[in-house]
Design a protein around this motif. Sequence first.
Motif, PDB file in Angstrom:
ATOM      1  N   LEU A 103      23.956  48.335 107.592  1.00  0.00           N
ATOM      2  CA  LEU A 103      25.296  48.273 108.187  1.00  0.00           C
ATOM      3  C   LEU A 103      25.226  47.836 109.644  1.00  0.00           C
ATOM      4  O   LEU A 103      24.290  48.199 110.363  1.00  0.00           O
ATOM      5  N   PRO A 104      26.244  47.097 110.109  1.00  0.00           N
ATOM      6  CA  PRO A 104      26.276  46.715 111.527  1.00  0.00           C
ATOM      7  C   PRO A 104      26.783  47.844 112.426  1.00  0.00           C
ATOM      8  O   PRO A 104      27.498  48.729 111.957  1.00  0.00           O
ATOM      9  N   LEU A 121      33.467  43.637 119.266  1.00  0.00           N
ATOM     10  CA  LEU A 121      32.894  42.289 119.278  1.00  0.00           C
ATOM     11  C   LEU A 121      32.155  42.070 117.968  1.00  0.00           C
ATOM     12  O   LEU A 121      31.577  43.007 117.408  1.00  0.00           O
ATOM     13  N   ASP A 122      32.146  40.831 117.504  1.00  0.00           N
ATOM     14  CA  ASP A 122      31.365  40.504 116.306  1.00  0.00           C
ATOM     15  C   ASP A 122      29.913  40.253 116.710  1.00  0.00           C
ATOM     16  O   ASP A 122      29.370  39.158 116.507  1.00  0.00           O
ATOM     17  N   MET A 166      33.276  45.034 112.592  1.00  0.00           N
ATOM     18  CA  MET A 166      32.527  44.454 111.461  1.00  0.00           C
ATOM     19  C   MET A 166      31.944  45.540 110.580  1.00  0.00           C
ATOM     20  O   MET A 166      31.699  45.319 109.395  1.00  0.00           O
ATOM     21  N   LEU A 167      31.729  46.735 111.130  1.00  0.00           N
ATOM     22  CA  LEU A 167      31.270  47.863 110.297  1.00  0.00           C
ATOM     23  C   LEU A 167      32.309  48.176 109.226  1.00  0.00           C
ATOM     24  O   LEU A 167      31.994  48.342 108.053  1.00  0.00           O
ATOM     25  N   LYS A 211      32.566  45.562 106.540  1.00  0.00           N
ATOM     26  CA  LYS A 211      31.458  45.694 105.581  1.00  0.00           C
ATOM     27  C   LYS A 211      31.702  46.880 104.632  1.00  0.00           C
ATOM     28  O   LYS A 211      31.481  46.777 103.419  1.00  0.00           O
ATOM     29  N   LEU A 212      32.190  47.995 105.175  1.00  0.00           N
ATOM     30  CA  LEU A 212      32.449  49.165 104.326  1.00  0.00           C
ATOM     31  C   LEU A 212      33.556  48.876 103.314  1.00  0.00           C
ATOM     32  O   LEU A 212      33.500  49.324 102.165  1.00  0.00           O
ATOM     33  N   GLN A 213      34.575  48.098 103.767  1.00  0.00           N
ATOM     34  CA  GLN A 213      35.661  47.727 102.837  1.00  0.00           C
ATOM     35  C   GLN A 213      35.118  46.859 101.702  1.00  0.00           C
ATOM     36  O   GLN A 213      35.503  47.006 100.547  1.00  0.00           O
ATOM     37  N   GLU A 214      34.193  45.980 102.065  1.00  0.00           N
ATOM     38  CA  GLU A 214      33.547  45.109 101.067  1.00  0.00           C
ATOM     39  C   GLU A 214      32.772  45.959 100.049  1.00  0.00           C
ATOM     40  O   GLU A 214      32.870  45.745  98.844  1.00  0.00           O
ATOM     41  N   LEU A 215      32.041  46.958 100.534  1.00  0.00           N
ATOM     42  CA  LEU A 215      31.262  47.834  99.644  1.00  0.00           C
ATOM     43  C   LEU A 215      32.180  48.620  98.721  1.00  0.00           C
ATOM     44  O   LEU A 215      31.881  48.822  97.547  1.00  0.00           O
TER      45      LEU A 215
END
Length: 291
Positions: A14-15, A44-45, A280-281, A284-288
Amino acid sequence: MTTHAISADAELILPAPAKLNLMLHILGRRDDGYHELQTLFQFLDHGDELGFRSREDGVIRLHTEIDGVPHDSNLIVRAARQLQRQSGTRLGADIWLNKRLPMGGGIGGGSSDAATTLLGLDHLWQLAWGEDRLAALGLGLGADVPVFVRGRAAFAEGVGEKLTPVELPEPWFLVAIPQVLVSTAEVFSDPELTRDTPPIKVRSLLEGGGRNDCQPVVEKRYSAVRNALILLNKFVPTRLTGTGACVFGSFPNRDDADKVARQLPATLPSFVAQGANVSMLHRKLQELARK
Ligand SMILES: C[C@](O)(CO)[C@H](O)COP(=O)(O)OP(=O)(O)OC[C@H]1O[C@@H](n2ccc(N)nc2=O)[C@H](O)[C@@H]1O
Ligand SMILES: Nc1ncnc2c1ncn2[C@@H]1O[C@H](COP(=O)(O)OP(=O)(O)OP(=O)(O)O)[C@@H](O)[C@H]1O
């Protein structure tokens, strides 16, 4: 600083994004010495990256060393241990860190690592604690941890824990990294710090304005920060983030930011990244969660 790749053994990567304080006003000082603030946070990305693997034996082990930070004081280990203790889980974790963010930079590296650890282990240990409890736990680790747990650009009040989500433009930022460690505690204890800025409404802030009340003190104490501000201000209006040391300016597109970055001397490292209203965290969690 030691940087290690994340082990292939990691089950979850995870970022841990950086943040900027687009403005920061100091309204007063509380009895416990902490300061009442008004600040605008945007992500920030760009950031660190953490890898996690669950362990059956309850051990929490961070495999990456950070120079000057003992294993047990690392905010990652402290966050993991507190979540483990408070949730009563028997599980432990192996953790790896890819450290990209400068320490003591005012872009929240340690706090973001802690928040990513809380959300990552909540997921891996299947605790389903949710953001409210994780943010409350996080506040005990640092004033900036809750906003990283929530993952939404926000207007923050109190010591940074009262968060109102905001929609901001998402420009590109050039962030310069003066090569000096600024102590947040020292800046907040400076007698010359402005501590009586009147509160303002979030609406007037979003229309522009605001400043960083820590900037005059930091400029005075740290010549590297002062020089970076003078240099960057020749290209773009530049401001300090948090208590520094990093300074930033915004651009409508990546090319314009890159062009200025190329003109900075090698003694002043920098990076270019886009602002983000959803960290971005959390993306990513939404994607998971969708998988
Ligand atoms: C200045 C900011 O970066 C703005 O985002 C943060 O409020 C600082 O957050 P942080 O680095 O997580 O700070 P903490 O680790 O909680 O506090 C470091 C030290 O800064 C001072 N501090 C911090 C936050 C605050 N609202 N008032 C303070 O006076 C305290 O002396 C504290 O001992
Ligand atoms: N995982 C970690 N990453 C970075 N620093 C850590 C970590 N764990 C503990 N620390 C300690 O916390 C201090 C502050 O680190 P951090 O990078 O969060 O500063 P910062 O960018 O100024 O943060 P902020 O913007 O929240 O004030 C470091 O100097 C270090 O001693």
